[in-house]
Enzyme design. Structure first.
Site, PDB file in Angstrom:
ATOM      1  N   ASP A 153       0.834  -1.205   0.000  1.00 50.72           N
ATOM      2  CA  ASP A 153       0.000   0.000   0.000  1.00 50.72           C
ATOM      3  C   ASP A 153       0.869   1.255   0.000  1.00 50.72           C
ATOM      4  OD1 ASP A 153      -2.301   1.854   0.844  1.00 50.72           O
ATOM      5  OD2 ASP A 153      -3.267  -0.095   0.777  1.00 50.72           O
ATOM      6  N   HIS A 194      -3.939   4.856   4.311  1.00 47.45           N
ATOM      7  CA  HIS A 194      -4.600   3.642   3.830  1.00 47.45           C
ATOM      8  C   HIS A 194      -3.934   2.369   4.351  1.00 47.45           C
ATOM      9  CE1 HIS A 194      -6.292   1.107   0.440  1.00 47.45           C
ATOM     10  NE2 HIS A 194      -7.331   1.821   0.787  1.00 47.45           N
ATOM     11  N   TRP A 254      -5.978  -2.218  -3.666  1.00 49.35           N
ATOM     12  CA  TRP A 254      -5.818  -1.220  -4.719  1.00 49.35           C
ATOM     13  C   TRP A 254      -5.896  -1.921  -6.069  1.00 49.35           C
ATOM     14  CZ3 TRP A 254      -1.654  -2.737  -7.567  1.00 49.35           C
ATOM     15  CH2 TRP A 254      -0.669  -3.476  -6.917  1.00 49.35           C
ATOM     16  N   SER A 368     -11.550  -1.933   0.551  1.00 48.65           N
ATOM     17  CA  SER A 368     -10.259  -1.781   1.225  1.00 48.65           C
ATOM     18  C   SER A 368     -10.290  -2.390   2.614  1.00 48.65           C
ATOM     19  CB  SER A 368      -9.904  -0.304   1.366  1.00 48.65           C
ATOM     20  OG  SER A 368      -9.381   0.211   0.193  1.00 48.65           O
TER      21      SER A 368
END
Length: 793
Positions: A153, A194, A254, A368
């Protein structure tokens, strides 16, 4: 002299706007890095790089290296052919590619974070059974101990009080800045939170009074910082291939843009990294890649157009809301395997986890949040049985996931009686069921691959095209399949408006998979070039019989196109149907559900039954097992059939040196009692796109109209950029004249009384001129410098 600063600013802004416009039109943006395949080892690679003015950023994997050139423009609309050609002529260079910047979007639904408090994590242990049954796995003694998970990430805050105790530097790296520290870059908007949020879901420390608890709260957690910079094929490959014999699970939330019009997936190096991971990672058992299915629901996107979630090597996870509904952001597709909880509507709770700046949030959202929960459950399952292969894990997910409490109008029963949905896969993950089944799991037979060319000649799609073909699934050949796992329909087709297409695949046992639903925002006329649409909906079915491919135009427009290639690829085993449980006898203690937990002397426990002989691939061992009573968990010492090491066919113990016989692809060393694997055969390269089929002259006019319509967004984007550039120049000139502010060559954005974050430079660097892009970064000890501008513009 006074005009020079703002002229430089205008030129820079114009260049940036040109690049933005190019990205909006889907043009390639070339970087100043190359991926290079060089034989001879790292020393030869370093020598080649130095000789030709490149800097070797390091090994991607094997003989593939990441080169950077300081004299090449960092972002350009055209490739740098002179440097490329010189390097191409070097005898040791087998292949090279100038890297292209890719658009990769983090899959969370943005919301402002709230103040931290100690939360209730409803999805781990709910009072209404609307949970992931994690508490049951904990009760069986599994908390992720000994398992390593890495979050691919934008970095993780390794010093967060709820992560520091489980942080693993061996599972971490900063691919963006080429250093071992994955600490995120701090900004005012906390853009790079994130990875830290995802990490907390997996392995937040338990019983420390901070934030919440991770699903696998004793697992080791690391992070790869790879999204906070140019994302290229080489960057993705290095991240996916990091330390594969140390890291067990890679979690990624992602992928390509979820805009309802993109078709994109892993390029050559990333695809190779996936293959190496599943074939060589974890000592040959296979790395486990967990992937978020995507947040393009509002744009009517399909996760089958995302080559990462659509891969057979990834375990694709979707989302459900607290009340068991399909979230507004969720994408439906046939490659999704299972589901965990995440956010929903405003009246539904969200996910609790660690947040940036050593905080806690109750507002983690989107798919996510779902993928890390799945990674945590998989960590619990691996602790229960460390010898599970990457395919074993997918079988466990299929067999234990539960459709209950999940609402959708597309639930269907496949050919072997399992319910499956395009929104949820096989249902909610059940941690308790997974660890229970994993403990006595029989390793699945080696994967087979059967390739069948379906189309003999091109076919016009028209309003609707149906292709039927009866297959024997390679009957009579070594790769014959009678029990399916993944199915791919590899299609090459042209179509003047791709988004109007809907594609379905019907198996011989009647299971209908939607490979592609209509995507209203996809105006592309590119069609598909050998795109592998994947479905998991026929898992465990017999593939022999008639397969039907349906392609239809969902609009009223007079669209046109041609299907030029259809290859059916079947993955699975030769096992006849589902394996029946061994005959039960010699049981000493039964549970209320008639599962045996203790066997009589002379018997061993295998999949909740007692057997006198363990089946092939297992060996009897006396172990402490956990037996859940109504109010407690008892530890019982019993003889249990434990799996042989993955390299052994039969064994006398669980170690790799306990082999008695080997699989067909390996040979036994009678002295060491080990099985040596044969080398992997090289994969076939992708076939080239066939030349476009000729069209009748009457179709020229509609094709021209479609071409003009397809360029309208580009024209509008160009005009918008021009207007923005003019406004920017006028405003900047006005402010410059009012303030008399001079930049003196320092490249700094300033705002009145605003905090400006800048990664990698200490505060004193702002008193000097900025170094050029080609100079080595210094002062890495300080990850962020905050500059407060006191001037009023």
């Amino acid at each position: 002299m006074e005009l020079r600063p703002w002229l430089l600013w205008v030129v820079a802004a114009a260049g940036a706007l040109v690049l933005l416009a190019a990205e909006a039109r889907g043009q390639k943006i070339f970087t100043n890095t190359w991926a290079v395949h060089i034989s001879g080892g790292p020393a030869v690679a370093d020598s080649v790089a130095r000789k030709h003015g490149f800097h070797n950023l390091g090994q991607i994997f094997g003989d593939y290296y990441h080169f950077w050139h300081r004299a090449v423009t960092k972002r350009s609309l055209s490739p740098h052919r002179p440097r490329h050609s010189r390097l191409q002529r070097v005898p040791q260079v087998k292949w090279l590619e100038q890297q292209v910047a890719k658009q990769r979007a983090k899959r969370d639904v943005y919301q402002e974070p709230t103040d931290p408090k100690f939360p209730q994590q409803w999805y781990l242990s709910g009072v209404t059974q609307r949970d992931l049954n994690v508490k049951e796995a904990w009760a069986q003694g599994f908390t992720g101990r000994g398992i390593v998970v890495s979050i691919l990430d934008d970095g993780i805050e390794k010093n967060h009080p709820d992560l520091a105790g489980n942080y693993d530097p061996g599972a971490s790296f900063d691919v963006n800045d080429q250093d071992p520290d994955p600490q995120p870059r701090y900004t005012q908007m906390n853009d790079n939170r994130h990875g830290t949020r995802c990490a907390g879901e997996v392995a937040a420390v338990a019983n420390n009074g901070v934030c919440g608890v991770g699903v696998a709260y004793n697992a080791r957690i690391g992070g790869v910082r790879m999204l906070d910079g140019e994302v290229t094929d080489a960057v993705e490959a290095r991240s996916l291939g990091l330390n594969p014999n140390h890291i067990h699970i890679y979690s990624a939330s992602w992928g390509p843009e979820d805009d309802g019009k993109t078709v994109d997936g892993p390029a050559r190096l990333a695809e190779e990294a996936f293959f190496r991971g599943v074939s060589q990672g974890r000592g040959g058992l296979g790395s486990i890649f967990v992937w978020a299915s995507g947040n393009g629901g509002r744009e009517h996107d399909s996760c089958n157009c995302d080559g990462y979630t659509n891969s057979i090597y990834t375990l694709s996870i979707s989302s459900a809301t607290q009340f068991g509904n399909v979230p507004w952001y969720s994408e439906a597709c046939s490659s999704t395997l299972a589901t965990t909880y995440s956010s929903g509507n405003q009246n539904e709770k969200q996910i609790v986890t660690t947040d940036l700046r050593q905080k806690c949030t109750e507002s983690h959202t989107g798919t996510s949040a779902s993928a890390p929960l799945a990674a945590g459950i998989i960590a619990l399952t691996l602790e229960a049985n460390k010898n599970l292969t990457w395919r074993d894990m997918q079988h466990l997910v299929v067999q234990t996931s539960k459709p209950a409490h999940l609402n959708a109008n597309d639930w269907a029963t496949n050919g072997v009686g399992r319910k499956v949905s395009h929104s949820y896969g096989y249902g909610l993950l059940d941690a308790g069921a997974m660890v229970a089944l994993a403990q006595n799991w029989t390793t699945v037979a080696p994967q087979r691959k059967c390739i069948i060319e379906i189309l003999a000649e091109p076919k016009d799609i028209g309003k609707r095209l149906e292709v039927r073909k009866t297959v024997t699934a390679c009957l009579g050949e070594p790769n014959h399949i009678s029990r399916l796992e993944h199915v791919q329909a590899r299609l090459t087709l042209s179509y003047n408006r791709r988004g109007d297409l809907a594609i379905h695949l019907i198996s011989p046992m009647g299971t209908r998979s939607t490979l592609l639903a209509a995507r209203p925002h996809d105006y592309s006329a590119d069609g598909f070039n050998d795109w592998a649409f994947m479905t998991t909906h026929s898992w465990d079915e017999d593939p022999s019989g008639e397969w039907v491919l349906e392609i239809e135009n969902t609009s009223e427009a007079n669209n046109y196109g041609t299907l030029t290639k259809f290859t059916l690829v079947l993955y699975g085993t030769a096992s006849e149907g589902l394996s029946a449980p061994p005959e039960s006898s010699g049981c000493k203690t039964l549970t209320s559900s008639q599962a045996c937990v203790v066997c009589e002397e002379g018997f061993s426990l295998h999949q909740k039954s007692c057997v006198q002989r363990c089946p092939p691939g297992f060996t009897p061992q006396v172990l402490d097992t956990h037996y859940s009573t109504e109010n407690d968990v008892e530890i019982i010492r019993a003889s249990v059939c434990t799996p042989c090491h993955a390299s052994c066919a039969t064994c006398q113990g669980p170690a790799p040196t306990d082999c008695l016989s080997c699989p067909s692809h390996a040979s036994l060393d009678p002295v060491e009692q080990t099985c040596s694997r044969q080398s992997q055969s090289s994969r076939e390269s992708r076939p080239q796109q066939p030349p476009p089929a000729l069209r009748p002259e009457v179709e020229v006019e509609p094709r021209l109209r479609a071409g003009l319509a397809s360029h309208l967004p580009e024209v509008l984007a160009g005009l918008s950029c021009l207007i923005i550039a003019l406004i920017f120049g006028i405003v900047f000139l006005f402010l410059h004249r009012c303030s008399g502010f001079s930049f003196r060559g320092v490249k700094v954005y300033t705002m009145d009384r605003g905090l400006i974050s800048y990664k990698g430079l200490p505060p004193e660097a702002w008193q000097e001129e900025c170094p050029s892009d080609s100079e080595e970064d210094e002062g890495r000890g300080e990850r962020t410098a905050f500059i407060k501008d006191q001037s009023a513009l």
